[in-house]
Design an enzyme around this catalytic site. Structure first.
Site, PDB file in Angstrom:
ATOM      1  N   CYS A 150      52.485  91.673  17.495  1.00 20.86           N
ATOM      2  CA  CYS A 150      51.559  92.716  17.962  1.00 20.86           C
ATOM      3  C   CYS A 150      50.391  92.129  18.763  1.00 20.86           C
ATOM      4  O   CYS A 150      49.532  91.433  18.219  1.00 20.86           O
ATOM      5  CB  CYS A 150      51.022  93.506  16.773  1.00 20.86           C
ATOM      6  SG  CYS A 150      49.887  94.839  17.268  1.00 20.86           S
TER       7      CYS A 150
ATOM      8  N   CYS B 164      47.757 100.872  11.947  1.00 14.85           N
ATOM      9  CA  CYS B 164      49.206 100.996  12.113  1.00 14.85           C
ATOM     10  C   CYS B 164      49.892 100.989  10.762  1.00 14.85           C
ATOM     11  O   CYS B 164      49.393 100.396   9.795  1.00 14.85           O
ATOM     12  CB  CYS B 164      49.733  99.850  12.984  1.00 14.85           C
ATOM     13  SG  CYS B 164      51.424 100.117  13.593  1.00 14.85           S
TER      14      CYS B 164
ATOM     15  N   CYS C 139      41.787  97.721  30.585  1.00 10.26           N
ATOM     16  CA  CYS C 139      43.219  97.480  30.430  1.00 10.26           C
ATOM     17  C   CYS C 139      43.527  97.307  28.961  1.00 10.26           C
ATOM     18  O   CYS C 139      42.710  96.781  28.194  1.00 10.26           O
ATOM     19  CB  CYS C 139      43.617  96.226  31.219  1.00 10.26           C
ATOM     20  SG  CYS C 139      45.319  95.663  30.950  1.00 10.26           S
ATOM     21  N   ASP C 140      44.730  97.708  28.563  1.00 10.75           N
ATOM     22  CA  ASP C 140      45.159  97.591  27.176  1.00 10.75           C
ATOM     23  C   ASP C 140      45.220  96.141  26.717  1.00 10.75           C
ATOM     24  O   ASP C 140      45.067  95.843  25.527  1.00 10.75           O
ATOM     25  CB  ASP C 140      46.543  98.242  27.030  1.00 10.75           C
ATOM     26  CG  ASP C 140      46.870  98.608  25.593  1.00 10.75           C
ATOM     27  OD1 ASP C 140      45.936  98.832  24.800  1.00 10.75           O
ATOM     28  OD2 ASP C 140      48.064  98.688  25.259  1.00 10.75           O
TER      29      ASP C 140
ATOM     30  N   CYS D 108      52.083  90.494  35.989  1.00  6.80           N
ATOM     31  CA  CYS D 108      50.968  90.946  35.150  1.00  6.80           C
ATOM     32  C   CYS D 108      49.887  89.873  35.043  1.00  6.80           C
ATOM     33  O   CYS D 108      50.181  88.681  34.892  1.00  6.80           O
ATOM     34  CB  CYS D 108      51.491  91.296  33.754  1.00  6.80           C
ATOM     35  SG  CYS D 108      50.198  91.753  32.583  1.00  6.80           S
TER      36      CYS D 108
ATOM     37  N   CYS E 129      45.025  94.500  39.719  1.00 13.11           N
ATOM     38  CA  CYS E 129      44.749  95.353  38.564  1.00 13.11           C
ATOM     39  C   CYS E 129      44.038  96.627  38.998  1.00 13.11           C
ATOM     40  O   CYS E 129      43.277  96.639  39.963  1.00 13.11           O
ATOM     41  CB  CYS E 129      43.878  94.611  37.547  1.00 13.11           C
ATOM     42  SG  CYS E 129      44.709  93.246  36.714  1.00 13.11           S
TER      43      CYS E 129
ATOM     44  N   CYS F 177      54.099  94.399  12.851  1.00 11.32           N
ATOM     45  CA  CYS F 177      54.947  93.686  13.801  1.00 11.32           C
ATOM     46  C   CYS F 177      54.419  92.265  14.020  1.00 11.32           C
ATOM     47  O   CYS F 177      53.224  92.066  14.246  1.00 11.32           O
ATOM     48  CB  CYS F 177      55.013  94.434  15.131  1.00 11.32           C
ATOM     49  SG  CYS F 177      55.719  96.095  14.991  1.00 11.32           S
TER      50      CYS F 177
END
Length: 368
Positions: free
Chosen positions: A22, A15, A276-277, A330, A261, A19
């Site tokens: 992150c 990146c 999953c991310d 989530c 999920c 951030c």
């Protein structure tokens, strides 16, 4: 497979920002390989070929990072060529990219428009909020550069929405942020609560969002949105639109509202696939697209274990009047699953739904 959704990381976690919150940098630090570098065109071709062979109705290609534009425009031009080459079933293809916007110039914007990419642009509201956490490698804020990118995307008629991470400072400033977005004609918005680091105690980071802050944020944002909707002024907020869809008997498109999920097929730069991310960790690696098929990875023991653990089973939910619209939220907000952990933001939802649901139902009735 009739439909197939992919989330691809062509630059791994690389990146051009630093951030503070992150979540993917945190995941990188919690696995054996920190970065997988850049995805090769050979891996991209294998990926596209296998995806379009597996999908028979629809296939979505989403690109994320890190920062996916670091892989270069030529990589994405190659993607379009390969999609045309291997679309043997003549199915519908959708492309999307999530970006911090720093690398987007006129050539990029023209490409995104001409190839119908849906762009998610990360912008955390007003300057003083955005520049608190979204910094470049020199520690400087990036608000002005991102706002110029939003203007460039608008000028090139690129379809894009804003992705705003909700921190404690965002929650306190949401009225100012909403007003700024509306004045700037940035009408398509998505807000996601920030994550604390893996295994960290929730609420202890400088940017952490507490349930009380999130409840206040949701209620204030809803009031502002409701006022505009009732006055006939259009604005799209993903979370509220998903709630409306559910009230109208439709399936929400946001996975946090499914109650379970699903496999996102997150593909790292080396071809490794994860469910999953939020779980691109060694213990959840499903395989590698260079060697395995999507079907075999979906049927693997690891995938089935992930899906089984991802179902919201919180016993307390059974007596909750909001369970059918909340659905547990989530999975990352329900960790640790082994202790039957409830959703960290449950107190916020318990406060928000009785406050907003009657007016949501009023809007839903108008849409019938």
């Amino acid at each position: 497979m009739r439909t197939l959704s992919l989330l691809i990381k062509p630059a791994s976690g690389g990146c051009n920002l630093r951030c503070r919150y992150c979540f993917y940098h945190d995941e990188q630090e919690n696995r054996d390989t920190f970065s997988y570098g850049f995805m090769s065109e050979e891996t991209l071709e294998i990926l596209v070929q296998k995806a379009l062979d597996a999908a028979t109705g629809f296939c979505s290609f989403g690109f994320q990072g890190g920062e996916p534009t670091l892989r270069g425009l030529d990589f994405f031009q190659k993607l379009i060529f390969l999609q045309k080459k291997y679309n043997v079933h003549h199915i519908k293809i959708a492309n999307a990219i999530q970006t911090n916007g720093l690398a987007i110039d006129d050539e990029w914007a023209e490409f995104l428009h001409d190839n119908h990419f849906l762009v998610g642009l990360s912008l955390d509201g007003v300057k003083e909020v955005h520049d608190r956490n979204r910094l470049d490698p020199e520690g400087k804020g990036t608000f002005n550069r991102v706002l110029k990118t939003a203007q460039k995307l608008t000028a090139h008629q690129v379809d894009f929405n804003l992705l705003t991470v909700v921190t404690n400072r965002t929650a306190d400033s949401i009225s100012k942020i909403y007003s700024f977005y509306r004045r700037s004609n940035l009408l398509y918005q998505q807000y996601i609560p920030c994550l604390d680091p893996i295994e960290a105690e929730r609420g202890t980071s400088p940017y952490s969002l507490t349930p009380a802050q999130y409840a206040k944020f949701l209620k204030t944002l809803f009031d502002l949105w409701y006022q505009d909707i009732m006055a006939g002024r259009f604005i799209y907020i993903r979370y509220f639109e998903n709630l409306l869809a559910m009230l109208l008997g439709r399936r929400p498109e946001s996975c946090g509202l499914w109650g379970e999920c699903m496999l996102q097929n997150v593909i790292e730069a080396d071809g490794s696939v994860y469910p999953c991310d939020f779980y691109c960790l060694d213990q959840w690696r499903l395989g590698n697209i260079r060697e395995d098929s999507f079907a075999s990875m979906a049927e693997s023991e690891t995938a089935q274990r992930f899906l089984s653990q991802g179902v919201s089973r919180r016993e307390r939910c059974q007596g909750c009047p909001w369970r059918n619209i909340c659905r547990g939220g989530c999975r990352r907000d329900r960790e640790p699953l082994a202790q039957n952990g409830g959703n960290y933001f449950c107190p916020a939802y318990q406060e928000f739904f009785p406050y907003a649901l009657p007016r949501l139902q009023e809007i839903a009735c108008r849409l019938l």
